[in-house]
Design an enzyme around this catalytic site. Structure first.
Site, PDB file in Angstrom:
ATOM      1  N   THR A  59       7.442  -3.638  -1.209  1.00 37.71           N
ATOM      2  CA  THR A  59       8.313  -4.278  -2.189  1.00 37.71           C
ATOM      3  C   THR A  59       7.523  -4.717  -3.415  1.00 37.71           C
ATOM      4  O   THR A  59       7.988  -4.573  -4.548  1.00 37.71           O
ATOM      5  CB  THR A  59       9.048  -5.477  -1.568  1.00 37.71           C
ATOM      6  OG1 THR A  59       9.738  -5.037  -0.397  1.00 37.71           O
ATOM      7  CG2 THR A  59      10.065  -6.067  -2.523  1.00 37.71           C
ATOM      8  N   CYS A  60       6.337  -5.235  -3.208  1.00 39.86           N
ATOM      9  CA  CYS A  60       5.504  -5.674  -4.337  1.00 39.86           C
ATOM     10  C   CYS A  60       5.146  -4.487  -5.222  1.00 39.86           C
ATOM     11  O   CYS A  60       5.234  -4.556  -6.451  1.00 39.86           O
ATOM     12  CB  CYS A  60       4.242  -6.374  -3.836  1.00 39.86           C
ATOM     13  SG  CYS A  60       4.572  -7.838  -2.821  1.00 39.86           S
ATOM     14  N   ALA A  61       4.738  -3.389  -4.596  1.00 41.90           N
ATOM     15  CA  ALA A  61       4.393  -2.186  -5.348  1.00 41.90           C
ATOM     16  C   ALA A  61       5.600  -1.675  -6.126  1.00 41.90           C
ATOM     17  O   ALA A  61       5.480  -1.281  -7.288  1.00 41.90           O
ATOM     18  CB  ALA A  61       3.863  -1.116  -4.392  1.00 41.90           C
TER      19      ALA A  61
END
Length: 165
Positions: A59-61
């Site tokens: 999700t961060c990426a």
């Protein structure tokens, strides 16, 4: 404390995001070239703070990729992607992904950014990392939008954030 969840399990942050209408606190963070950057380095621009636990999670990426795509079309706006990842990991990710429209910054050295903006996770398996949050600062240094994503594995509301600009 803000109450958020990690895969449905309750966790907390050390406080609450700064309120809209207040001045954004300055900060010192480390860039991928190991230089120090502060909010004042972006004076006169709109600043989107895309804050997350680690660029090495899906999700961060995705949030970095999404803001990288959208940042190319924003005038007088800079996107700062902030985590506690080491600058070397941030640089590796950006190189591998062709990320060049955002500025990656690390709070690894002292964690003061996460504490100052009160978004550090206080407990649970991600304790001491940053909660997934968006803070938008206008050209005058005033906070005009915030979002603390309630379920940390979910993406932020990109549309709402960009509409705030």
């Amino acid at each position: 404390m803000a109450n958020i969840t990690l895969k449905g399990n309750a966790i907390n942050t050390i406080g609450n995001l700064p309120k809209t209408g207040t001045k954004a606190a300055d900060f010192k963070l480390t860039a991928v070239d190991l230089s120090q950057k502060s909010l004042s380095d972006f004076s006169g621009k709109k600043v989107i703070l895309n804050i997350f636990p680690s660029v090495d999670t899906g999700t961060c990426a995705t949030s970095v990729r999404e803001f990288n795509k959208k940042a190319a079309d924003l005038e007088n706006t800079v996107v700062l992607c902030i985590s506690k990842d080491l600058p070397f990991a941030q640089a590796r990710f950006c190189g591998a992904e062709g990320i060049d429209n955002v500025v990656m910054l690390s709070d690894f050295a002292d964690g003061n950014f996460g504490k100052s903006y009160e978004l550090e996770i206080a407990d649970g398996p991600l304790a001491h990392l940053h909660s997934r949050s968006i803070v938008i600062i206008d050209e005058n240094g005033d906070i005009i939008y915030t979002e603390q994503v309630s379920e940390i594995v979910d993406e932020p509301n990109y549309t709402a954030a960009l509409n705030a600009i």
